[in-house]
Design an enzyme around this catalytic site. Sequence first.
Site, PDB file in Angstrom:
ATOM      1  N   LEU A  47       1.106   1.255   0.835  1.00 53.73           N
ATOM      2  CA  LEU A  47      -0.272   1.715   0.741  1.00 53.73           C
ATOM      3  C   LEU A  47      -1.129   0.589   0.169  1.00 53.73           C
ATOM      4  CD1 LEU A  47       0.390   5.270  -0.759  1.00 53.73           C
ATOM      5  CD2 LEU A  47      -0.225   4.739   1.609  1.00 53.73           C
ATOM      6  N   SER A  48      -2.445   0.737   0.267  1.00 58.46           N
ATOM      7  CA  SER A  48      -3.291  -0.334  -0.258  1.00 58.46           C
ATOM      8  C   SER A  48      -3.034  -0.561  -1.738  1.00 58.46           C
ATOM      9  CB  SER A  48      -4.768  -0.019  -0.010  1.00 58.46           C
ATOM     10  OG  SER A  48      -5.138   1.190  -0.650  1.00 58.46           O
ATOM     11  N   GLU A  49      -2.727   0.523  -2.480  1.00 57.95           N
ATOM     12  CA  GLU A  49      -2.409   0.363  -3.902  1.00 57.95           C
ATOM     13  C   GLU A  49      -1.307   1.330  -4.326  1.00 57.95           C
ATOM     14  OE1 GLU A  49      -3.575  -1.911  -5.852  1.00 57.95           O
ATOM     15  OE2 GLU A  49      -5.281  -2.639  -4.671  1.00 57.95           O
ATOM     16  N   THR A  50      -0.399   0.838  -5.148  1.00 50.72           N
ATOM     17  CA  THR A  50       0.556   1.657  -5.888  1.00 50.72           C
ATOM     18  C   THR A  50       0.328   1.362  -7.359  1.00 50.72           C
ATOM     19  OG1 THR A  50       2.218   1.656  -4.127  1.00 50.72           O
ATOM     20  CG2 THR A  50       2.997   2.090  -6.368  1.00 50.72           C
ATOM     21  N   CYS A  87      -8.334  -1.835  -9.832  1.00 54.37           N
ATOM     22  CA  CYS A  87      -8.460  -1.037  -8.616  1.00 54.37           C
ATOM     23  C   CYS A  87      -9.106   0.296  -8.970  1.00 54.37           C
ATOM     24  CB  CYS A  87      -7.109  -0.809  -7.943  1.00 54.37           C
ATOM     25  SG  CYS A  87      -7.243   0.233  -6.457  1.00 54.37           S
TER      26      CYS A  87
END
Length: 243
Positions: A47-50, A87
């Site tokens: 995913l774009s961020e974890t 983020c």
Amino acid sequence: MARKPVKYSVVDAFTELPFKGNPAAVCLLEEEREDDWLQSVASEFNLSETCYLTRIDLESARGSPNAALHPRFRLRWFTPVTEVELCGHATLAAAHTLFTSGLLKCNTIEFLTQSGILTAKKVPDLKKSEPLKYENGEANERFFIELDFPATTIVEDDSVEVSSLHKALSGASALDIKKTTGHDFLVELSSVKMIADFKPQFDEIQKCPGRGLIITAAAPEGSEFDFVSRFFCPKFGINEVEC
């Protein structure tokens, strides 16, 4: 000694519908993990961020001049290829997870991050027109989450660097170009339609100096929004951040 299992969830930020919005994986850690492990898990989620949450023991912090008044968690963010300093949507996802998990009985959380201490506040939704929804016989409380983030400073662009953006902008005419201290280019276009119609050339964006490319335009008069934007960051394994 066997490692403790890691509880995780995937949260769709900025939406009330499943499989919409901007997804982020939220992992609750009960013990420290190696950076290589954190990066491998983020790559697996893809995913774009974890993000990773580790609770800070308030008892051990008492007596310190920096002792927290609210529950505090260490928070780190990883894209599929690298760790990042900040983020927004993953922080929102982390706060949502903590507020709805039953782990905390409070309205404010502090996150200790590479960008300083970030605060998330639970704000009641005061709309009276919508009845409470129920799950398993319990009222599903509606609320907003207010985040307190550091402002990103804008600096004047470098003419040499700006010239390299021509191909990355696919011929779009820019009203203004700035650069953030986070090393992203911020490009203002003339209309929301230009933002929607923009076809990114990821190979060209990858060649640009800095980290990523943000395109933005003022929302039309009468809109409920102030502006519309898109963010491209292929160098960090994120072609485009969904929203």
